[in-house]
Design an enzyme around this catalytic site. Structure first.
Site, PDB file in Angstrom:
ATOM      1  N   ASP A  12      -6.363   1.006   1.004  1.00  0.00           N
ATOM      2  CA  ASP A  12      -6.340   1.115   2.461  1.00  0.00           C
ATOM      3  C   ASP A  12      -7.687   0.619   3.003  1.00  0.00           C
ATOM      4  O   ASP A  12      -8.484   0.029   2.275  1.00  0.00           O
ATOM      5  CB  ASP A  12      -6.057   2.557   2.900  1.00  0.00           C
ATOM      6  CG  ASP A  12      -7.213   3.503   2.587  1.00  0.00           C
ATOM      7  OD1 ASP A  12      -8.131   3.117   1.826  1.00  0.00           O
ATOM      8  OD2 ASP A  12      -7.199   4.624   3.109  1.00  0.00           O
ATOM      9  N   LYS A  50       0.828  -1.204   0.000  1.00  0.00           N
ATOM     10  CA  LYS A  50       0.000   0.000   0.000  1.00  0.00           C
ATOM     11  C   LYS A  50       0.863   1.255   0.000  1.00  0.00           C
ATOM     12  O   LYS A  50       0.647   2.179  -0.797  1.00  0.00           O
ATOM     13  CB  LYS A  50      -0.928   0.017   1.221  1.00  0.00           C
ATOM     14  CG  LYS A  50      -1.925   1.176   1.217  1.00  0.00           C
ATOM     15  CD  LYS A  50      -2.522   1.430   2.574  1.00  0.00           C
ATOM     16  CE  LYS A  50      -1.538   2.140   3.477  1.00  0.00           C
ATOM     17  NZ  LYS A  50      -2.149   2.568   4.762  1.00  0.00           N
TER      18      LYS A  50
END
Length: 212
Positions: A138, A120
Site C-alpha cells: 500500500d 493489493k
C-alpha cells in the site's frame, strides 16, 4: 542496501511486534474481503466504524446482495468513494454466489477477477484470511520501501517483487503487517519519528538526521 542489513531491519521490526495483525475488524474471509475493498483511500478506523453497523445486518454474500446498492450505501456513505465501492461490493457478492458457491476464492487470479479487487486487496485477503506469504504493497509500504532503501521501486509492483525476493521465508507471512504499521505510526509521510525508530541506524534515508 545489502541483504544482511535488510534481514537485520526485518528482524528488528519482527522483535518489536511478534504477533502483528490487521487493524481492520473482521470475523470471516468474506468480511475481510469487504473491509479491505472499502479501505481503499480510507482509514481503517472509518471502515471499522462502518462495518460495525453493516456486518450485524449483512455478513454473507447472500445478505449483502439482498441489501443491494441502495441498501448498502447508508452503511458506508461516511467512507470515500462509497458509491463506486457499493457497486463493486454488490457485484462481487453476485459473482461469489455464481462462481464460487458463496465462498471467497483462495487464488489471486480468482480474487482479481472480482470487481474492484486489485492486486493489493487480493494479497491482503490471501495473506490474512488464508495465511499465504503474500506481500501487499500500500502507500505506507511503498514509502517505507523507498525511503529506507529496503526495497526501492518506481511502482508498487516493483517494491512488492523486490520484497518477495529479498525477504527470508520465515518473515514473509507477517512482513506486510510490520511494514504497514511501521509506516503508519513511525515512518510517517510528513514527519517521520526517526528519534523513536528501531531501525534508524540501519535506514539509508539521507534526511533522517533532520527528523525528530
Amino acid at each position: 542496501m545489502n541483504d544482511s542489513k535488510r534481514k537485520a531491519i526485518i528482524a528488528r521490526l519482527a522483535a518489536a511486534n511478534p504477533s502483528p495483525r490487521t487493524e481492520l475488524n473482521y470475523s470471516t474471509p468474506f468480511e475481510l474481503l469487504v473491509a479491505v475493498a472499502l479501505s481503499a483511500q480510507a482509514t481503517d478506523k472509518s471502515v471499522n466504524a462502518a462495518t460495525a453497523r453493516l456486518f450485524p445486518v449483512a455478513n454473507t454474500p447472500e445478505k449483502m446482495l439482498g441489501l443491494g446498492e441502495d441498501g448498502l450505501i447508508p452503511y458506508i456513505q461516511t467512507i470515500g468513494l462509497f458509491r463506486s465501492k457499493a457497486r463493486h461490493v454488490i457485484e462481487t457478492c453476485r459473482l461469489l454466489l455464481e462462481r464460487h458457491g458463496g465462498e471467497v476464492p483462495q487464488t489471486r487470479e480468482a480474487l482479481e477477477a472480482l470487481p474492484g479487487v486489485g492486486r493489493k486487496t487480493a494479497n491482503v485477503v490471501l495473506n490474512v484470511a488464508f495465511n499465504q506469504p503474500t506481500i501487499a504493497v500500500d502507500t505506507h509500504i511503498f514509502r517505507v520501501g523507498n525511503r529506507t532503501r529496503l526495497a526501492p521501486g518506481k511502482t508498487p509492483r516493483e517494491v512488492e517483487d523486490k520484497l518477495v525476493r529479498v525477504t527470508p521465508a520465515e518473515y514473509k507471512l507477517d512482513l506486510h503487517h510490520w511494514l504497514i504499521l511501521f509506516g503508519r505510526y513511525t515512518c510517517t509521510a510528513r514527519k517521520p519519528k526517526c528519534a523513536d525508530c528501531v531501525i534508524a541506524d540501519l535506514c539509508e534515508w539521507p534526511d533522517k538526521g533532520a527528523q525528530g
